[in-house]
Scaffold this motif. Structure first.
Motif, PDB file in Angstrom:
ATOM      1  N   ASN A   1       0.808  -1.212   0.000  1.00  0.00           N
ATOM      2  CA  ASN A   1       0.000   0.000   0.000  1.00  0.00           C
ATOM      3  C   ASN A   1       0.842   1.263   0.000  1.00  0.00           C
ATOM      4  O   ASN A   1       0.582   2.208  -0.754  1.00  0.00           O
ATOM      5  N   ASN A   2       1.861   1.301   0.858  1.00  0.00           N
ATOM      6  CA  ASN A   2       2.721   2.492   0.921  1.00  0.00           C
ATOM      7  C   ASN A   2       4.155   2.192   0.509  1.00  0.00           C
ATOM      8  O   ASN A   2       5.058   2.954   0.830  1.00  0.00           O
ATOM      9  N   ARG A   3       4.343   1.051  -0.172  1.00  0.00           N
ATOM     10  CA  ARG A   3       5.668   0.657  -0.681  1.00  0.00           C
ATOM     11  C   ARG A   3       6.707   0.616   0.444  1.00  0.00           C
ATOM     12  O   ARG A   3       7.852   1.023   0.275  1.00  0.00           O
ATOM     13  N   LEU A   4       6.304   0.096   1.581  1.00  0.00           N
ATOM     14  CA  LEU A   4       7.230   0.020   2.724  1.00  0.00           C
ATOM     15  C   LEU A   4       8.236  -1.097   2.514  1.00  0.00           C
ATOM     16  O   LEU A   4       7.895  -2.194   2.061  1.00  0.00           O
TER      17      LEU A   4
ATOM     18  N   THR B   1      13.416   1.290   8.316  1.00  0.00           N
ATOM     19  CA  THR B   1      12.239   1.179   7.462  1.00  0.00           C
ATOM     20  C   THR B   1      12.038   2.488   6.713  1.00  0.00           C
ATOM     21  O   THR B   1      12.370   3.562   7.208  1.00  0.00           O
ATOM     22  N   ALA B   2      11.488   2.364   5.524  1.00  0.00           N
ATOM     23  CA  ALA B   2      11.151   3.533   4.712  1.00  0.00           C
ATOM     24  C   ALA B   2       9.864   3.229   3.974  1.00  0.00           C
ATOM     25  O   ALA B   2       9.662   2.102   3.491  1.00  0.00           O
ATOM     26  N   TYR B   3       8.998   4.223   3.889  1.00  0.00           N
ATOM     27  CA  TYR B   3       7.709   4.018   3.226  1.00  0.00           C
ATOM     28  C   TYR B   3       7.278   5.305   2.532  1.00  0.00           C
ATOM     29  O   TYR B   3       7.765   6.402   2.834  1.00  0.00           O
ATOM     30  N   GLY B   4       6.368   5.145   1.575  1.00  0.00           N
ATOM     31  CA  GLY B   4       5.889   6.276   0.808  1.00  0.00           C
ATOM     32  C   GLY B   4       4.495   6.700   1.224  1.00  0.00           C
ATOM     33  O   GLY B   4       3.936   6.217   2.221  1.00  0.00           O
TER      34      GLY B   4
ATOM     35  N   THR C   1       2.579  11.751   3.255  1.00  0.00           N
ATOM     36  CA  THR C   1       2.473  10.842   4.398  1.00  0.00           C
ATOM     37  C   THR C   1       3.597   9.812   4.395  1.00  0.00           C
ATOM     38  O   THR C   1       3.506   8.782   5.069  1.00  0.00           O
ATOM     39  N   ALA C   2       4.659  10.064   3.651  1.00  0.00           N
ATOM     40  CA  ALA C   2       5.816   9.171   3.632  1.00  0.00           C
ATOM     41  C   ALA C   2       6.635   9.351   4.905  1.00  0.00           C
ATOM     42  O   ALA C   2       6.461  10.315   5.664  1.00  0.00           O
ATOM     43  N   GLY C   3       7.540   8.407   5.141  1.00  0.00           N
ATOM     44  CA  GLY C   3       8.384   8.500   6.330  1.00  0.00           C
ATOM     45  C   GLY C   3       9.495   7.481   6.314  1.00  0.00           C
ATOM     46  O   GLY C   3       9.572   6.614   5.436  1.00  0.00           O
ATOM     47  N   ARG C   4      10.373   7.604   7.286  1.00  0.00           N
ATOM     48  CA  ARG C   4      11.467   6.647   7.456  1.00  0.00           C
ATOM     49  C   ARG C   4      11.798   6.548   8.936  1.00  0.00           C
ATOM     50  O   ARG C   4      11.528   7.467   9.722  1.00  0.00           O
ATOM     51  N   GLU C   5      12.368   5.405   9.317  1.00  0.00           N
ATOM     52  CA  GLU C   5      12.680   5.155  10.727  1.00  0.00           C
ATOM     53  C   GLU C   5      13.984   4.390  10.813  1.00  0.00           C
ATOM     54  O   GLU C   5      14.232   3.458  10.040  1.00  0.00           O
ATOM     55  N   ALA C   6      14.846   4.801  11.752  1.00  0.00           N
ATOM     56  CA  ALA C   6      16.128   4.132  11.991  1.00  0.00           C
ATOM     57  C   ALA C   6      16.295   3.952  13.492  1.00  0.00           C
ATOM     58  O   ALA C   6      16.247   4.928  14.243  1.00  0.00           O
ATOM     59  N   ASN C   7      16.487   2.699  13.932  1.00  0.00           N
ATOM     60  CA  ASN C   7      16.539   2.387  15.361  1.00  0.00           C
ATOM     61  C   ASN C   7      17.740   1.502  15.669  1.00  0.00           C
ATOM     62  O   ASN C   7      18.189   0.719  14.832  1.00  0.00           O
ATOM     63  N   GLY C   8      18.229   1.625  16.888  1.00  0.00           N
ATOM     64  CA  GLY C   8      19.311   0.774  17.354  1.00  0.00           C
ATOM     65  C   GLY C   8      19.070   0.314  18.775  1.00  0.00           C
ATOM     66  O   GLY C   8      18.527   1.071  19.596  1.00  0.00           O
TER      67      GLY C   8
END
Length: 814
Positions: free
Chosen positions: A248-251, A274-277, A303-310
């Motif tokens: 749906n959002n190309r995640l 993660t990255a999504y559109g 409404t796109a976004g990205r997330e980076a976690n450690g």
């Protein structure tokens, strides 16, 4: 490394020679009720406190055992935990046959007896799920995955952010705990999601009902207790790569985990990206009050976004003392739907936003959350002591192009200490700690005592004011006990005292406004918030009774819960551009108090399981936003004014479930929930509460055949969620029609050797139905829920090493 192995072998040999005792081997197979071998079952041995996992042939093996009596505890997903006493005086072969577990909730499965123990510790309704459940029902966020549970919901902000809801209550009425420490962010805002990496969660415990006794202020609706980084098996070293894709959002999501354990020490390292559109809805336009905003091919622009976690976990497990350190950083950047921010939906540059589905333009937000947690346990013959200490920092920036409102200058001045497009910023520091002591010296009495404390400092920045900077300190002490009357009958009782102080700083506008005094007009920097200091405290209590037999359970609980008003409720004075409202706090609010009765009745037969969990709650002074007739003219273009008020409220409802297994491997399930709210006083007497979820029903069909080949634990599922229309609303809230949504899923484990690749494939909203979730953030501007979404999740074991010599070292070292 070679020198280390030589030393280990030498130590084992010397130890055997010095003791002068022979050593033996205990081994066997783990099978199901049909005699099929169960690889991957966990086998725990006492009193040594070591465990192994059965190999591809379903065989377990303990070496270097001295003569004596041992206890084996064998657990496997979907089967009852088996406990057996074994006398070792030579090499012993002990096969174990497990019985299937008739689950009261389909697919809600947890290894070993942890779920049973948590349910016995509470006279409230408790749901326990593991990481398999979270991955099987993975949504855009952790809460969208947990929303599959009855009574649990999520307030969604687009496709990547959501907030937990329990029985229709959320925000600061639900406490989220991660690794023993309360998660603290900007949870007061509907547009602020939960900063937790869903890939890192390995167990989730949901307590429905007033949990203030054990978790303090804010747990008025319930608690979500999350655990990450389970302890690895002794002598193991392995890595797992989780890959997720969504149509749906190309995640595209990736999470890599590496963990290992020697004898006492262990570690766990995880990285997630993660990255999504822009996500897609089954609509070509949405109505934003008086303006219809067209959508480009059904995509919600920006409404796109990205997330980076450690994540990093270091731990030490001793015979009496154990300690672990958790460190994590969760960072994300995401856009807000460009047509739904402020009062300028017509001024959106659609060519810029629609040029790319994956870019993030303003309005947007950036979030960074640091968490450091140290957990310690100490065991003595009579006491079990636990404690956690934690530090958190939550930094949130919200960006949007500068737009003149009211008496703001047409051109943004360059003399201020923040950028022109910084709409709001929050910087929150939290220091917290807990101490608990459990008395274990008497088998029939389980007594716990403890205390907790937390200090918060929240600073603000940016051009738009909503809440002031504040400091808040809270603390509480409690005592809780469970007493076994006879057999499976348990009596629960506890008492707690909490106290807190909140102090907010004064705030004045950065631009002058005209003030008319008689015949003169004076330009002044208007004060938006005065200095405020409030001290509050309350006793809370709980009493309950539960019976837990093999095939049926009964629970009853009566309790009082408590919540301190937050800074927004006490001192807000500004435009909430996400809600198109002007919100005003009330410095005279009293602490929110609720009295609630909860029940549970559950029966588990051979082929049928059925249960019901009703509740009724009375709030003597519920805090809510009350819409006024006035409209703001100074800081916006006519936003309606909302003020925080209190009223008496009655809430009741519950959940029910039924599961039937007519033939082996086929399960038919049904789960329903309903919540009814009614205001008993105030301006909205007779109305319900805002964001009250409608009654809903989930019908499911699952086929999971028993196979023992390359493909194991396969399943195919289909479910239909039906929601009733929500016609009970609070003006200006609008009614929401009912809907029916069909989801399908398929999955299983692909095995080769001792490795197993886990796969799950979902098709959410299979028929691409246009529907509206009443508790969704964008529902108020007529944005439907996402359309059809294909979700693939694969968990790939990268490598796995088991050092068998460590077993010798551990056993001989005892």
């Amino acid at each position: 490394m070679n020198l280390f192995r030589v030393l280990v072998i030498a130590l084992c040999f010397i130890s055997m020679v010095m003791t002068g005792q022979r050593v033996y081997q205990l081994s066997g197979r783990v099978l199901d009720e049909n005699g099929i071998l169960l690889p991957g079952a966990s086998v725990w041995m006492e009193p040594y406190g070591v465990g192994v996992i059965t190999d591809a042939s379903g065989v377990y093996r303990f070496r270097q055992l001295q003569e004596g009596e041992y206890r084996l505890q064998v657990a496997f997903l979907g089967y009852r935990t088996h406990i057996a006493e074994v006398q070792v005086s030579g090499d012993v072969v002990k096969d174990v046959r497990l019985e299937p577990l008739r689950q009261t909730l389909e697919e809600v499965v947890v290894t070993d007896d942890y779920a049973r123990r948590r349910q016995q510790e509470q006279s409230l309704a408790v749901e326990v799920v593991g990481d398999d459940f979270i991955r099987q029902y993975q949504g855009g966020s952790l809460m969208q995955s947990l929303a599959r549970l009855p009574g649990v919901g999520s307030l969604d902000i687009g496709s990547g952010q959501s907030k937990p809801m329990i029985r229709g209550l959320g925000f600061n009425r639900v406490v989220v705990v991660e690794n023993g420490i309360r998660h603290e962010g900007q949870q007061w805002g509907a547009d602020h999601g939960l900063e937790i990496d869903q890939y890192a969660v390995e167990r989730a415990v949901v307590i429905k009902g007033p949990a203030s006794l054990l978790y303090g202020s804010d747990a008025i609706a319930g608690t979500i207790d999350l655990s990450t980084a389970d302890v690895p098996a002794i002598g193991s070293l392995g890595g797992v790569w989780d890959v997720t894709g969504k149509s749906n959002n190309r995640l595209v999501g990736n999470s890599l985990l590496v963990r290992g354990r020697g004898q006492r020490a262990y570690f766990s390292v995880r990285g997630t990206f993660t990255a999504y559109g822009d996500y897609h809805v089954p609509a070509d336009s949405v109505d934003i009050y008086s303006y219809r905003a067209p959508l480009d091919d059904g995509h919600l622009r920006n409404t796109a976004g990205r997330e980076a976690n450690g994540h990093l976990t270091l731990g030490w497990l001793g015979q009496q003392f154990s300690s672990r350190l958790h460190a994590s950083v969760v960072s994300s950047q995401s856009g807000f739907f460009a047509n739904a921010h402020g009062l300028e939906p017509r001024r959106v540059d659609t060519r810029l936003h629609d040029a790319s589905r994956r870019d993030i333009q303003e309005p947007s937000q950036q979030v960074w959350h640091l968490k450091l947690i140290n957990r310690n346990e100490w065991h003595t013959p009579l006491w079990h002591l636990e404690g956690e200490g934690g530090y958190q920092r939550n930094v949130r920036h919200e960006w949007s192009p500068y737009t003149q409102h009211g008496y703001m200058p047409a051109l943004f001045p360059d003399t201020l200490g923040f950028a022109s497009d910084l709409e709001r910023a929050f910087d929150k520091h939290i220091v917290s700690g807990n101490v608990r002591a459990h008395y274990v010296g008497y088998e029939r009495l389980k007594l716990s005592m403890g205390m907790s404390a937390e200090h918060q400092v929240n600073r603000i920045d940016g051009r738009n004011f909503l809440i002031p900077a504040y400091r808040q300190t809270m603390g509480g002490v409690f005592a809780y006990g469970r007493y076994q009357l006879h057999g499976a009958h348990w009596l629960h009782a506890g008492v707690r005292f909490d106290a807190g102080v909140i102090s907010s700083e004064p705030y004045a506008d950065w631009f002058p406004s005209p003030v008319v005094t008689g015949s003169d007009t004076v330009w002044m920097y208007l004060a938006r918030a005065p200095e405020l200091r409030r001290t509050m405290g309350s006793f809370t209590w709980s009493m309950g009774y539960h019976i837990d037999h093999e095939s049926w359970s009964l629970k009853a609980n009566l309790g009082k819960s408590f919540r301190m008003p937050i800074a927004k409720e006490l001192a807000a004075n500004g435009v909430n551009y996400h809600h198109f409202s002007y919100e005003v706090g009330n410095a005279g609010l009293s602490p929110e108090v609720a009295y609630q009765a909860d029940g549970l009745a559950e029966w588990r037969g051979r082929d049928v399981a059925i249960g019901i969990t009703p509740f009724v709650a009375y709030f003597s002074n519920y805090i809510y936003l009350n819409p006024e007739a006035a409209h703001d003219r100074l800081y916006g273009n006519g936003n309606q004014v909302f003020t925080y008020e209190q009223s008496r409220v009655l809430r009741y409802g519950g959940e029910w479930h039924m599961h039937w297994t007519p033939v082996r491997s086929l399960t038919i399930g049904a789960m329903g929930e309903v919540v009814v709210s009614r205001q008993l006083s105030g301006d909205k007497q007779g109305y319900t509460l805002p964001f009250s979820p409608p009654a809903s029903l989930l019908m499911s069909l699952r086929y999971a055949p028993l196979v023992n080949g390359v493909v194991r634990n396969p399943y195919v599922s289909i479910e239909c969620r039906m929601a009733a229309p929500q016609n009970r609303v609070v003006p200006p809230e609008e009614k929401t029609p009912g809907y029916q949504v069909v989801n399908v899923g398929i999955g299983g484990d692909l095995t080769w050797g001792e490795r197993s690749l886990k796969m799950s494939l979902q098709v959410q909203n299979l028929l691409d139905v246009q529907y509206f979730n009443h508790i969704s953030f964008y529902r108020m501007i007529h944005v439907p829920e996402p359309g059809r979404n294909v979700v693939l999740n694969v968990s790939i074991p990268i490598f796995e090493i088991n050092n068998k010599l460590s077993m010798c070292f551990v056993n001989q070292g005892k």
